[in-house]
Design an enzyme around this catalytic site. Structure first.
Site, PDB file in Angstrom:
ATOM      1  N   SER A 113       1.217 -27.334  32.909  1.00 51.47           N
ATOM      2  CA  SER A 113       0.101 -27.727  33.763  1.00 51.47           C
ATOM      3  C   SER A 113       0.483 -27.827  35.232  1.00 51.47           C
ATOM      4  CB  SER A 113      -0.472 -29.040  33.232  1.00 51.47           C
ATOM      5  OG  SER A 113      -1.635 -29.380  33.912  1.00 51.47           O
ATOM      6  N   HIS A 114       0.390 -29.038  35.759  1.00 54.68           N
ATOM      7  CA  HIS A 114       0.605 -29.278  37.189  1.00 54.68           C
ATOM      8  C   HIS A 114       2.066 -29.507  37.530  1.00 54.68           C
ATOM      9  CE1 HIS A 114      -0.084 -32.738  34.736  1.00 54.68           C
ATOM     10  NE2 HIS A 114       0.660 -33.445  35.560  1.00 54.68           N
ATOM     11  N   ASP A 277      -4.876 -26.216  39.437  1.00 54.24           N
ATOM     12  CA  ASP A 277      -3.464 -26.468  39.142  1.00 54.24           C
ATOM     13  C   ASP A 277      -2.783 -25.293  38.448  1.00 54.24           C
ATOM     14  OD1 ASP A 277      -4.713 -26.696  36.660  1.00 54.24           O
ATOM     15  OD2 ASP A 277      -3.276 -28.191  35.955  1.00 54.24           O
ATOM     16  N   ASP A 279      -2.191 -24.277  35.416  1.00 56.82           N
ATOM     17  CA  ASP A 279      -2.845 -23.547  34.333  1.00 56.82           C
ATOM     18  C   ASP A 279      -4.365 -23.488  34.484  1.00 56.82           C
ATOM     19  OD1 ASP A 279      -2.950 -26.310  33.899  1.00 56.82           O
ATOM     20  OD2 ASP A 279      -3.214 -26.053  31.740  1.00 56.82           O
ATOM     21  N   ASP A 281      -6.802 -25.825  34.786  1.00 58.32           N
ATOM     22  CA  ASP A 281      -7.787 -26.728  34.194  1.00 58.32           C
ATOM     23  C   ASP A 281      -8.134 -27.917  35.105  1.00 58.32           C
ATOM     24  OD1 ASP A 281      -5.380 -28.009  33.846  1.00 58.32           O
ATOM     25  OD2 ASP A 281      -5.579 -28.322  31.685  1.00 58.32           O
ATOM     26  N   ARG A 282      -7.333 -28.152  36.151  1.00 58.72           N
ATOM     27  CA  ARG A 282      -7.663 -29.258  37.058  1.00 58.72           C
ATOM     28  C   ARG A 282      -8.407 -28.745  38.289  1.00 58.72           C
ATOM     29  NH1 ARG A 282      -2.860 -33.725  37.258  1.00 58.72           N
ATOM     30  NH2 ARG A 282      -2.702 -33.972  35.022  1.00 58.72           N
ATOM     31  N   LYS A 376     -10.555 -29.064  29.988  1.00 56.84           N
ATOM     32  CA  LYS A 376     -11.098 -29.240  31.324  1.00 56.84           C
ATOM     33  C   LYS A 376     -11.011 -27.892  32.036  1.00 56.84           C
ATOM     34  CE  LYS A 376      -6.753 -31.416  32.694  1.00 56.84           C
ATOM     35  NZ  LYS A 376      -6.091 -32.332  31.769  1.00 56.84           N
TER      36      LYS A 376
HETATM   37  C1  G1P Z   1      -1.755 -36.609  32.664  1.00 59.58           C
HETATM   38  C2  G1P Z   1      -3.077 -37.205  33.099  1.00 59.58           C
HETATM   39  C3  G1P Z   1      -4.105 -37.033  32.011  1.00 59.58           C
HETATM   40  C4  G1P Z   1      -4.223 -35.562  31.633  1.00 59.58           C
HETATM   41  C5  G1P Z   1      -2.850 -35.002  31.283  1.00 59.58           C
HETATM   42  C6  G1P Z   1      -2.894 -33.498  31.046  1.00 59.58           C
HETATM   43  O1  G1P Z   1      -1.291 -37.281  31.516  1.00 59.58           O
HETATM   44  O2  G1P Z   1      -2.929 -38.553  33.443  1.00 59.58           O
HETATM   45  O3  G1P Z   1      -5.336 -37.538  32.450  1.00 59.58           O
HETATM   46  O4  G1P Z   1      -5.084 -35.375  30.557  1.00 59.58           O
HETATM   47  O5  G1P Z   1      -1.936 -35.254  32.355  1.00 59.58           O
HETATM   48  O6  G1P Z   1      -3.338 -32.791  32.165  1.00 59.58           O
HETATM   49  P1  G1P Z   1      -0.193 -38.450  31.576  1.00 59.58           P
HETATM   50  O7  G1P Z   1       0.993 -37.875  32.308  1.00 59.58           O
HETATM   51  O8  G1P Z   1      -0.802 -39.560  32.373  1.00 59.58           O
HETATM   52  O9  G1P Z   1       0.063 -38.809  30.148  1.00 59.58           O
HETATM   53 ZN    ZN Z   2      -3.407 -28.334  33.901  1.00 60.95          ZN
END
Ligand code: G1P
Ligand code: ZN
Length: 543
Positions: A113-114, A277, A279, A281-282, A376
């Site tokens: 992801s991010h 982000d 991938d 989804d954000r 998302k």
């Molecule tokens: C984090 C975000 C959460 C999101 C997840 C995946 O998870 O807080 O809202 O769904 O990334 O993108 P966390 O690192 O807090 O467990």
């Molecule tokens: Zn992501």
């Protein structure tokens, strides 16, 4: 060439977190590590014999190598077919859409992801079910259990697939269909939104800057925003996906998307700024000198989604993760539709969406989505905002000010303490958990604690129970602070502190959130001993 059975032994630490398994890339590259986890997924979902899977990722370092290994393992486990994005690329929402439209048995999504990408950065893998959404906890528990008993895995000997060429080839009996990753997704967006209205908005001189952060959304945004909607070429920046995201941190928030923030708060800012982000989804939404917090964004979208064709008949309900502000709840209450509060992570929205209980969902961590997929969706959120702006012909700042005047403003911020010593972080949470019962009645400055608990969730659809989902402290007057440890980090522990205060006085809606929340920030530190226990004087990231 045949299917080989390779002997292995269980590898520790393969427990899926908030969103699949996340580790340092080099950990995933260790002997048997990826293979063990993939075989555990296959076994944990009851095998893949005769099944059809979607496979794709965000293009980060190791994406293509890992996909080729997964394909050889799927073939050796007698899967019927795999649908793969060209060059191994699929944004997470596009993968979710494909799993659904092609009526497959699920998919494997490769992304952290991010989190940054590269050989020394992060990698991740998760399984999504046939509904297109992340596997629920029952399934991830089975997968984790399997990682602890695995003694061998199956992999095809040979079978190197060319991921660059569209079309179908075979590994043994298994078909591998390499598809264009963009078109189906772009077509879906065109069905959901009023593209004519958005085109007219751009034609009237409305300007946009979409920062793809060298991540997967670049090609999707170019196709949708520039090619189909007529935003001038150059509106999408950093549009070429790179294996290391250009060395950046592909997280769309004011800290990591600083270039975009500087542009939007500078002279000659465009009318609308957005980012996505790693991938895809954000999302981050920002107007001229006007950052929209994800919690506010969810509330505004819930209020005005009916302006887009897909939602013109209204919403069935709205869901938000527990740490997300209550702004969306008040919109739901005003509209007479139900609102749901779920644990953190998109997997908890799936049942509500499948059951038709909600149409829109969101998280404070820049995630917003709807029933169009089961993830998302960053670009979707941008398009819904654009559709609303095209219908209202107001600026982002005007729209937000109008929303707060009507509903009040939930001042909101999240403070992250990253890579904290794991024992210290768990100690802080355990101490606070032990103190919860004694907190009511205690005062911190001007604030008195009304109640405190540990959030647990009973899924209203399948009745499953999820415990230990974050510690909540509520103050008299409506303020709240939530403490939880991240389930996506790959180094030490990340402590997240979520701060919120509702303001309904129309003359007090323009404060800086850090100022508005100053008393709650101080109370959070005092009651949990953040500085003393983590040794940190300030958060690493404030969003
Ligand atoms: C984090 C975000 C959460 C999101 C997840 C995946 O998870 O807080 O809202 O769904 O990334 O993108 P966390 O690192 O807090 O467990
Ligand atoms: Zn992501």
């Amino acid at each position: 060439m045949t299917a080989q059975v390779i002997e292995t032994h269980p590898i520790e630490g393969q427990q899926p977190g908030t969103s699949g398994l996340r580790k340092k890339t080099r950990v995933f590259m260790q002997t048997h590590f990826l293979e063990n986890y993939v075989q555990s997924i296959f076994d944990g979902i009851g095998g893949v014999s005769g099944k059809q899977l979607v496979i794709g990722g965000d293009g980060r370092f190791f994406n293509d190598t890992a996909i080729k290994i997964i394909l050889r393992m799927a073939a050796a486990n007698s899967a019927k077919a795999c649908i793969v994005g060209q060059n191994g690329i699929l944004s997470t929402p596009a993968a979710s859409h494909l799993i659904r439209t092609r009526k497959t048995d699920g998919g494997l999504i490769l992304s952290a992801s991010h989190n940054p990408g590269g050989e020394d950065e992060d990698f991740g893998l998760k399984y999504n079910g046939p509904n297109g959404g992340p596997a629920n906890e029952t399934t991830t528990d089975k997968i984790f259990a399997r990682t602890k008993s695995l003694t061998n895995y199956r992999i095809w000997d040979g079978g190197d697939v060319d991921l660059a060429t569209l079309g179908t080839t075979h590994i043994g009996e298994m078909a591998v269909e390499v598809i264009d990753p963009i078109t189906d997704y772009a077509d879906l967006m065109e069905e959901l939104f009023d593209f004519d209205a958005i085109r007219a908005l751009f034609a009237s001189g409305f300007t946009l800057r979409f920062d793809a952060m060298h991540a997967v959304t670049g090609p999707y945004a170019c196709e949708v925003l520039q090619n189909r909607l007529g935003a001038p070429v150059g509106s999408v920046v950093n549009e070429i996906p790179l294996p290391d995201f250009g060395g950046g941190h592909p997280d769309p928030n004011p800290i990591w998307a600083k270039d975009l923030m500087d542009c939007m708060y500078g002279a000659n800012a465009p009318d609308f700024g957005a980012a996505s982000d790693g991938d895809g989804d954000r999302n981050m939404i920002v107007g001229k000198s006007c950052y929209v917090s994800p919690s506010d964004s969810l509330a505004v979208l819930a209020d005005l989604a009916h302006l887009a064709p897909a939602y013109s008949t209204g919403l069935a309900g709205v869901a938000r993760s527990m740490p997300t502000s209550a702004a969306a709840d008040r919109v739901a209450a005003a509209k007479g539709i139900p609102s749901f509060e779920t644990p953190t992570g998109w997997k908890f929205f799936g049942n509500l969406l499948d059951a038709g209980k909600v149409t829109l969902c969101g998280e404070e961590s820049a995630g917003t989505g709807s029933n169009h997929v089961r993830e998302k969706d960053g670009l979707w959120a941008v398009l819904l905002w654009l559709n609303i702006l095209a219908a209202k012909r107001m600026s982002v700042a005007e729209l937000l000010a109008d929303h707060w005047q009507r509903y009040g403003r939930n001042y909101y911020s999240r403070h992250d303490y990253e890579a904290v010593d794991s024992e210290a972080a768990h100690g802080l949470v355990n101490d606070l958990r032990a103190a919860l019962a004694d907190l009511p009645g205690q005062t911190f400055g001007s604030l008195t604690i009304e109640r405190a608990d540990e959030f647990a969730y009973n899924d209203p659809v399948d009745g499953s129970h999820s415990a230990a989902q974050g510690l909540r402290v509520f103050f008299e007057g409506g303020a709240r602070v939530v403490f939880r440890l991240s389930g996506t980090g790959t180094q030490g522990a990340t402590l997240r502190v979520y701060l919120e205060q509702l303001e309904t006085d129309p003359s007090k809606l323009d404060k800086d959130p850090q100022d508005a929340l100053a008393d709650i920030i101080a109370a959070a530190d005092a009651l949990a001993g953040i500085r003393a226990k983590t040794g940190r004087n300030a958060p690493d990231v404030i969003t």
